[in-house]
Design a protein around this motif. Sequence first.
Motif, PDB file in Angstrom:
ATOM      1  N   ARG A 157      -5.280  -5.631 -15.801  1.00 29.98           N
ATOM      2  CA  ARG A 157      -4.623  -6.548 -14.806  1.00 29.98           C
ATOM      3  C   ARG A 157      -4.916  -5.866 -13.409  1.00 29.98           C
ATOM      4  O   ARG A 157      -4.516  -6.486 -12.510  1.00 29.98           O
ATOM      5  N   GLU A 158      -3.683  -4.596 -14.026  1.00 21.40           N
ATOM      6  CA  GLU A 158      -3.895  -3.389 -12.804  1.00 21.40           C
ATOM      7  C   GLU A 158      -5.108  -3.496 -11.829  1.00 21.40           C
ATOM      8  O   GLU A 158      -4.917  -3.151 -10.892  1.00 21.40           O
ATOM      9  N   ARG A 159      -6.449  -3.391 -12.584  1.00 23.04           N
ATOM     10  CA  ARG A 159      -7.414  -2.987 -12.095  1.00 23.04           C
ATOM     11  C   ARG A 159      -7.577  -4.151 -11.766  1.00 23.04           C
ATOM     12  O   ARG A 159      -8.132  -4.535 -10.521  1.00 23.04           O
ATOM     13  N   GLU A 160      -7.569  -5.693 -11.943  1.00 24.33           N
ATOM     14  CA  GLU A 160      -7.310  -6.447 -11.764  1.00 24.33           C
ATOM     15  C   GLU A 160      -7.700  -6.652  -9.611  1.00 24.33           C
ATOM     16  O   GLU A 160      -7.781  -7.580  -8.468  1.00 24.33           O
ATOM     17  N   VAL A 161      -6.128  -6.233  -9.768  1.00 20.80           N
ATOM     18  CA  VAL A 161      -5.040  -6.222  -9.114  1.00 20.80           C
ATOM     19  C   VAL A 161      -5.827  -5.318  -7.542  1.00 20.80           C
ATOM     20  O   VAL A 161      -5.991  -6.214  -6.404  1.00 20.80           O
ATOM     21  N   LEU A 162      -6.147  -4.209  -8.132  1.00 22.84           N
ATOM     22  CA  LEU A 162      -6.530  -3.311  -7.190  1.00 22.84           C
ATOM     23  C   LEU A 162      -7.849  -3.398  -6.418  1.00 22.84           C
ATOM     24  O   LEU A 162      -8.224  -3.720  -5.309  1.00 22.84           O
ATOM     25  N   SER A 163      -8.716  -4.548  -7.091  1.00 20.80           N
ATOM     26  CA  SER A 163      -9.612  -4.551  -6.957  1.00 20.80           C
ATOM     27  C   SER A 163      -9.838  -5.139  -5.386  1.00 20.80           C
ATOM     28  O   SER A 163     -10.599  -5.562  -4.695  1.00 20.80           O
ATOM     29  N   ALA A 164      -8.392  -6.672  -5.863  1.00 21.37           N
ATOM     30  CA  ALA A 164      -8.144  -7.438  -5.027  1.00 21.37           C
ATOM     31  C   ALA A 164      -8.004  -7.372  -3.524  1.00 21.37           C
ATOM     32  O   ALA A 164      -7.760  -7.555  -2.563  1.00 21.37           O
ATOM     33  N   ILE A 165      -7.245  -6.139  -3.840  1.00 23.72           N
ATOM     34  CA  ILE A 165      -6.567  -5.403  -2.968  1.00 23.72           C
ATOM     35  C   ILE A 165      -7.489  -4.549  -1.964  1.00 23.72           C
ATOM     36  O   ILE A 165      -7.614  -4.255  -0.601  1.00 23.72           O
ATOM     37  N   GLY A 166      -8.256  -4.200  -2.437  1.00 20.33           N
ATOM     38  CA  GLY A 166     -10.062  -3.831  -1.829  1.00 20.33           C
ATOM     39  C   GLY A 166     -11.255  -4.468  -1.429  1.00 20.33           C
ATOM     40  O   GLY A 166     -11.931  -3.902  -0.384  1.00 20.33           O
ATOM     41  N   ARG A 167     -10.600  -5.451  -1.433  1.00 22.20           N
ATOM     42  CA  ARG A 167     -11.183  -6.842  -0.794  1.00 22.20           C
ATOM     43  C   ARG A 167     -10.904  -7.571   0.165  1.00 22.20           C
ATOM     44  O   ARG A 167     -11.124  -8.787   0.744  1.00 22.20           O
ATOM     45  N   GLY A 168      -9.267  -7.052   0.384  1.00 19.14           N
ATOM     46  CA  GLY A 168      -8.552  -7.519   1.758  1.00 19.14           C
ATOM     47  C   GLY A 168      -7.624  -8.645   1.435  1.00 19.14           C
ATOM     48  O   GLY A 168      -7.251  -9.483   2.322  1.00 19.14           O
ATOM     49  N   LEU A 169      -7.474  -9.117  -0.523  1.00 18.29           N
ATOM     50  CA  LEU A 169      -6.384 -10.257   0.262  1.00 18.29           C
ATOM     51  C   LEU A 169      -5.014 -10.179  -0.411  1.00 18.29           C
ATOM     52  O   LEU A 169      -4.780  -8.686  -0.761  1.00 18.29           O
ATOM     53  N   LEU A 192       1.247  -0.267  -9.014  1.00 19.96           N
ATOM     54  CA  LEU A 192      -0.057   0.646  -8.096  1.00 19.96           C
ATOM     55  C   LEU A 192       0.605   1.443  -7.798  1.00 19.96           C
ATOM     56  O   LEU A 192       0.040   3.096  -7.811  1.00 19.96           O
ATOM     57  N   LEU A 193       1.758   1.420  -6.848  1.00 20.75           N
ATOM     58  CA  LEU A 193       1.891   2.136  -5.798  1.00 20.75           C
ATOM     59  C   LEU A 193       2.221   3.343  -5.998  1.00 20.75           C
ATOM     60  O   LEU A 193       2.675   5.056  -5.405  1.00 20.75           O
ATOM     61  N   THR A 194       2.988   3.535  -8.054  1.00 18.47           N
ATOM     62  CA  THR A 194       4.058   4.290  -8.298  1.00 18.47           C
ATOM     63  C   THR A 194       2.655   4.969  -8.878  1.00 18.47           C
ATOM     64  O   THR A 194       2.832   5.967  -9.197  1.00 18.47           O
ATOM     65  N   LYS A 195       1.787   4.628  -9.830  1.00 17.62           N
ATOM     66  CA  LYS A 195       0.818   4.841 -10.002  1.00 17.62           C
ATOM     67  C   LYS A 195      -0.188   5.630  -9.711  1.00 17.62           C
ATOM     68  O   LYS A 195      -0.682   7.279 -10.463  1.00 17.62           O
ATOM     69  N   LEU A 196      -0.467   5.268  -8.220  1.00 15.94           N
ATOM     70  CA  LEU A 196      -1.641   5.939  -7.958  1.00 15.94           C
ATOM     71  C   LEU A 196      -1.062   6.995  -6.631  1.00 15.94           C
ATOM     72  O   LEU A 196       0.289   6.513  -6.193  1.00 15.94           O
ATOM     73  N   PRO A 197      -2.284   7.820  -6.221  1.00  7.22           N
ATOM     74  CA  PRO A 197      -1.472   8.780  -4.887  1.00  7.22           C
ATOM     75  C   PRO A 197      -2.059   8.121  -3.977  1.00  7.22           C
ATOM     76  O   PRO A 197      -2.523   8.334  -3.242  1.00  7.22           O
ATOM     77  N   ALA A 198      -0.667   6.974  -3.489  1.00  7.11           N
ATOM     78  CA  ALA A 198      -2.098   5.950  -2.976  1.00  7.11           C
ATOM     79  C   ALA A 198       0.384   5.824  -2.049  1.00  7.11           C
ATOM     80  O   ALA A 198       1.392   5.518  -2.457  1.00  7.11           O
ATOM     81  N   ARG A 199       0.577   6.071  -0.545  1.00  6.17           N
ATOM     82  CA  ARG A 199       0.955   5.924   0.039  1.00  6.17           C
ATOM     83  C   ARG A 199       1.437   4.218   0.368  1.00  6.17           C
ATOM     84  O   ARG A 199       2.454   4.203   0.886  1.00  6.17           O
ATOM     85  N   ASP A 200       0.687   3.368   1.005  1.00  8.77           N
ATOM     86  CA  ASP A 200       0.747   1.689   1.281  1.00  8.77           C
ATOM     87  C   ASP A 200      -0.390   1.695   0.612  1.00  8.77           C
ATOM     88  O   ASP A 200      -1.540   1.574   0.179  1.00  8.77           O
TER      89      ASP A 200
END
Length: 220
Positions: A157-169, A192-200
Amino acid sequence: MIEIVIAEDEPLLRSGLRALAEHDGDIAVVAEVGDGASAVGSVREHRPDIVLMDIRMPVLDGIAATRRIVDDPDLDGVRIIVLTTFDEDENVFDAIRSGASGYLLKDIQPQDLRHAIRLVADGQSLLAPSITGKVMRAAASTRRRTRPELVDGLSAREREVLSAIGRGLDNREIAAELFISPDTARTYVSRLLTKLPARDRTHLAIIAHQSGLAGSGEAC
C-alpha cells in the motif's frame, strides 16, 4: 488562520502580494521584508506557517535564506514557497534541494496563489505546472540508474501511495484512486516521509521516479 511572511525586495510587489494573500480572510501577513537576511530574522521572530520567498534579493538570496530556515531545528514546521519570475532549471533544483515546499511563478492567478498557500500549509508540496515537467523529466533521466533499494521495506500500500505521488496526485486524488479516505491518504504520506530520505512531497515524487514506481498506477 494561516500566518505568512512575505520576502520580496520590490515594495510594490510586497503590497500586492499582501492584498492578494489576505483577500479571503483566512490568511494573514505577519511581516514583510526586503532581503533574505531579514526574512530569516523575521521567521525566527514570528514563526509563521508559510514564507513567500523571492529568489533574487539583496544581502542574502532566497535560496540561501530558505536553506537557513529549513536547517534550523527551532523553525521546524515553517514551510517555504519560492515565488519568482524565473523558471531556470538551476533555480528550480536549488530551491528543491534547499527544502522549499513550493516553487511558483509570479504570473500565478490570485486564487491559485491562495490555494497554493493553503495546500502547503496543509503539509503538501506544489510546483508550478511549467516547472513540474522539468523536475519530473530530470528525475526520469535517472531511471537508467534506478535505485529500487530506496523503497525496500515499504508495504504494498505504501508503494501504491508513493507511485501516486510520483504521478502528481494530491491526497484527495490518491484517496479516490485507492478507495481510502483522504485522512488515511495523509497518514500514508506522513509515514512515507518518516521512512524515506525525503524532506517533503516533492522529494517523495523524485524517489518514486528514481525507484521506478512512478511509471504507472501499479506498484513495482
